[in-house]
Design an enzyme around this catalytic site. Structure first.
Site, PDB file in Angstrom:
ATOM      1  N   ASP A 101       0.809  -1.219   0.000  1.00  0.00           N
ATOM      2  CA  ASP A 101       0.000   0.000   0.000  1.00  0.00           C
ATOM      3  C   ASP A 101       0.844   1.270   0.000  1.00  0.00           C
ATOM      4  O   ASP A 101       0.354   2.352  -0.337  1.00  0.00           O
ATOM      5  CB  ASP A 101      -0.921   0.025   1.220  1.00  0.00           C
ATOM      6  CG  ASP A 101      -2.012  -1.035   1.151  1.00  0.00           C
ATOM      7  OD1 ASP A 101      -2.206  -1.596   0.049  1.00  0.00           O
ATOM      8  OD2 ASP A 101      -2.653  -1.305   2.180  1.00  0.00           O
ATOM      9  N   CYS A 160      31.258   8.526  -2.155  1.00  0.00           N
ATOM     10  CA  CYS A 160      31.687   7.475  -3.076  1.00  0.00           C
ATOM     11  C   CYS A 160      32.622   8.000  -4.165  1.00  0.00           C
ATOM     12  O   CYS A 160      33.343   7.211  -4.788  1.00  0.00           O
ATOM     13  CB  CYS A 160      30.472   6.824  -3.727  1.00  0.00           C
ATOM     14  SG  CYS A 160      29.454   5.865  -2.580  1.00  0.00           S
ATOM     15  N   CYS A 163      34.223   6.233  -7.745  1.00  0.00           N
ATOM     16  CA  CYS A 163      34.196   4.764  -7.698  1.00  0.00           C
ATOM     17  C   CYS A 163      32.900   4.228  -8.314  1.00  0.00           C
ATOM     18  O   CYS A 163      31.810   4.728  -8.042  1.00  0.00           O
ATOM     19  CB  CYS A 163      34.321   4.289  -6.252  1.00  0.00           C
ATOM     20  SG  CYS A 163      34.264   2.490  -6.072  1.00  0.00           S
ATOM     21  N   CYS A 215      26.894  -6.188  -4.768  1.00  0.00           N
ATOM     22  CA  CYS A 215      27.283  -4.772  -4.723  1.00  0.00           C
ATOM     23  C   CYS A 215      27.820  -4.375  -3.354  1.00  0.00           C
ATOM     24  O   CYS A 215      28.605  -3.431  -3.236  1.00  0.00           O
ATOM     25  CB  CYS A 215      26.098  -3.879  -5.113  1.00  0.00           C
ATOM     26  SG  CYS A 215      24.700  -3.935  -3.968  1.00  0.00           S
ATOM     27  N   CYS A 219      32.304  -3.325  -2.456  1.00  0.00           N
ATOM     28  CA  CYS A 219      32.538  -1.948  -2.012  1.00  0.00           C
ATOM     29  C   CYS A 219      33.884  -1.832  -1.303  1.00  0.00           C
ATOM     30  O   CYS A 219      34.166  -2.582  -0.353  1.00  0.00           O
ATOM     31  CB  CYS A 219      31.431  -1.494  -1.072  1.00  0.00           C
ATOM     32  SG  CYS A 219      31.680   0.181  -0.400  1.00  0.00           S
TER      33      CYS A 219
END
Length: 233
Positions: A101, A160, A163, A215, A219
């Site tokens: 919802d 980040c 990268c 992923c 890192c």
């Protein structure tokens, strides 16, 4: 803020790796506006298990993922009950829940928003919270309350840089490589549908297609800290 110190100590004793406090006034839906403060709970994932992820998740990672979610829910439940004993309102947001919802792949309130506003990390190009200490190798929980806190300094921009390891590693091609800024819609960073559909198609035999982790594993924030910790022994 003696009670805040007691609360943080309790949460850490119950198993939290990091604890943060944030003020969400103005960004909560009307139904939650009476509980504008958030306690962000972070649990570190085990490096040994995450390091095993290469081009697909493992059965061990799936079990670990679910076990950590259970621990988070136990911690946030106990936190909410303690706050109520002290006379405050409290609501524990489930660690991993989608409510149709509220929109596709969305929960009661985004844990990452509570965590970034508490100063615990930023949103990476992988769409995950990235912490300085553990990288994205974490799971999150949130407790909303009307108990006022001394809050952390919000993090409003990604660290980040250039990268793109997570973007290049994503087998679903669901990551856009966007540098996050506070308030940015999730849809500008990650295609949640593409991610979910790929997991269900390719990894349903591993944890019913719920988790991937590629992923997260690639890192450099998480990898560097993992290597540094190993050097300490």
């Amino acid at each position: 803020m003696e009670k805040q110190k007691i609360l943080e100590q309790k949460i850490r004793e119950w198993g939290a790796s990091l604890v943060g406090f944030s003020n969400l006034t103005g960004i909560l839906p009307d139904t939650l506006s009476d509980i504008p403060y958030a306690i962000a709970v972070v649990i570190k994932l085990a490096d040994r298990i995450v390091d095993e992820i290469e081009n697909k998740p493992t059965h061990t990672y799936y079990h670990h993922y679910r076990s950590v979610n259970t621990l988070i829910d136990q911690i946030t439940l106990r936190t909410g009950l303690l706050l109520e004993e002290w006379g405050y309102k409290a609501l524990a947001v489930p660690a991993s829940q989608s409510i149709a919802d509220l929109g596709e792949y969305r929960g009661l309130f985004p844990h990452k928003t509570a965590a970034t506003r508490a100063g615990l990390g930023w949103i990476g190009k992988n769409g995950l919270l990235v912490t300085e200490k553990y990288g994205p190798r974490v799971r999150l929980g949130t407790v909303l309350t009307n108990m006022p806190f001394e809050t952390g300094t919000p993090i409003t921009e990604s660290k980040c840089g250039s990268c793109k390891l997570c973007v290049d590693a994503c087998p679903a091609m669901a990551l856009y490589g966007t540098l996050w800024k506070e308030g940015m819609p999730r849809e500008e960073i990650v295609d949640a549908r593409a991610c979910s559909e790929y997991m269900n198609k390719k990894f349903k035999h591993i944890g019913r297609g719920y988790v991937c982790g590629i992923c997260m594993e690639v890192c450099p924030y998480g990898r560097k800290k993992s290597v540094d910790r190993l050097k300490g022994f």
